[in-house]
Design an enzyme around this catalytic site. Structure first.
Site, PDB file in Angstrom:
ATOM      1  CE1 TYR A   1      -5.194   1.284   7.129  1.00  0.00           C
ATOM      2  CE2 TYR A   1      -5.218  -0.489   5.512  1.00  0.00           C
ATOM      3  CZ  TYR A   1      -4.772   0.030   6.711  1.00  0.00           C
ATOM      4  OH  TYR A   1      -3.908  -0.695   7.512  1.00  0.00           O
TER       5      TYR A   1
ATOM      6  CG  LEU B   1      -5.278 -17.989   7.507  1.00  0.00           C
ATOM      7  CD1 LEU B   1      -6.086 -18.472   8.709  1.00  0.00           C
ATOM      8  CD2 LEU B   1      -3.809 -18.358   7.697  1.00  0.00           C
TER       9      LEU B   1
ATOM     10  CB  ALA C   1      -0.920  -0.006   1.218  1.00  0.00           C
TER      11      ALA C   1
END
Length: 365
Positions: free
Chosen positions: A182, A302, A57
């Site tokens: 965000y 995962l 990011a």
């Protein structure tokens, strides 16, 4: 041939396989500028044989950083520093490189994770944060300023300017960060967006900024390169952003010409209740994929084993698999996946002689 090692198109960008290295913040920049750490880190990952590497990011303005150590791409100095790193990586690596552009909003001005990640006041080296509404992420954080329309316009322009810089740097893909709590995710979720103008209230209004920024980035980023969006498919909080709204956004992005959707979840609220386990986010990707026509869907969360990743693709739950922490743990994960699935993988000639005896023909010379 395994599905994991079949080619994939993201718009006009061709990937040699469906293993994608997801963005992972390194918190190792200096005033937004890349450092030798980024050269080492990205050098490792770029030689891994994955189909695509999306770097961390990257803030479109200083106030959009999560921490003071975040990577940035907002001026000539940050562009030049990143250019030095990317030029070195591209000298030896052949995989496409992408960059994730974002703004942290109310989750900005924090310390690095290994020091606890707590909110930093201006006296501690932090800054005043901003958000769709004056609602802090947690009671321990400072209250953000509600963005004016003038500031929203400035942020939109900053995304445009950073995308132009990303093109100059040679990135083949831009990922717009609308996930993990965000700024753009904050506009999407009714938990953080309580505006009463055209950017708040209805689902259409809450999606507006993400769609506007996508349109502007797509306009300035070359058509032979890809533009996608990463979302959190659920806030994991009752009354928040959820899968149904994510499907609506994904359909709108597909209609707008988006090249892919990258499906994560969570990060907006400390009240989230997530049951974490293998493939725990894959059902979100599968639900979104079932609702779309052609736009590729990337699953993450995962997915750590080759057969596990292969099964997600075989079952039609996603079009590609993204790995983050698993790649930090094992930067040669694609090599090992190819060996396990009986496939070939690209590797630099300096490493060809490391091919194990029991998997001769592993490297695609």
């Amino acid at each position: 041939m395994s599905q994991l090692f079949t080619p994939l198109q993201l718009g006009k960008l061709s990937l040699s396989n469906r293993i994608i290295i997801a963005p992972m913040c390194q918190y190792s920049a200096e005033q937004g500028k890349a450092t030798p750490w980024h050269r080492i880190h990205l050098g490792h990952l770029s030689l891994s044989g994955a189909g695509l590497l999306i770097i961390e990011a990257t803030a479109i303005e200083p106030a959009g950083r999560i921490t003071p150590q975040d990577l940035g791409l907002w001026d000539d100095e940050t562009e030049q520093a990143l250019a030095e790193t990317i030029n070195d990586v591209k000298r030896y690596a052949t995989m496409p490189l992408g960059i994730q552009l974002g703004h942290a909003g109310r989750k900005a001005s924090c310390d690095v994770p290994w020091r606890g990640g707590g909110f930093l006041t201006p006296q501690q080296g932090g800054w005043q944060t901003s958000a769709p509404s004056a609602l802090p992420y947690s009671e321990k954080d400072g209250t953000p300023l509600a963005l004016t329309k003038e500031r929203i316009a400035e942020i939109k322009q900053a995304f445009i300017d950073s995308a132009i810089r990303a093109d100059r740097l040679g990135f083949e893909l831009v990922e717009i960060h609308a996930a993990h709590g965000y700024l753009l995710h904050q506009f999407l979720s009714p938990l953080s967006n309580q505006r009463d103008d055209e950017y708040g209230g209805s689902l259409e209004n809450r999606m507006r900024l993400v769609l506007e920024i996508f349109d502007e980035v797509r306009r300035v980023f070359p058509r032979d390169k890809a533009v996608g969006v990463r979302i959190s498919a659920s806030d994991w909080v009752e009354g928040g952003w959820d899968e149904a709204q994510s499907i609506a956004l994904s359909k709108a992005l597909e209609a707008a010409g988006c090249d892919y959707i990258h499906v994560s979840s969570g990060g907006l609220s400390p009240q989230q209740q997530i049951s974490v386990g293998p493939n725990y986010q894959v059902p979100f990707a599968a639900g979104i994929k079932a609702a779309l026509t052609t736009m590729p869907v990337i699953a993450v969360g995962l997915i750590t084993e080759p057969q596990q990743a292969e099964a997600v693709l075989v079952n039609g739950e996603a079009d590609a698999i993204a790995l983050a922490r698993a790649m930090l743990y094992d930067p040669r994960w694609p090599w090992h996946a190819a060996a396990e699935l009986g496939e070939k993988v690209q590797a630099p000639p300096q490493y060809w002689r490391c091919e194990p005896h029991e998997v001769k023909g592993l490297f695609d010379f």
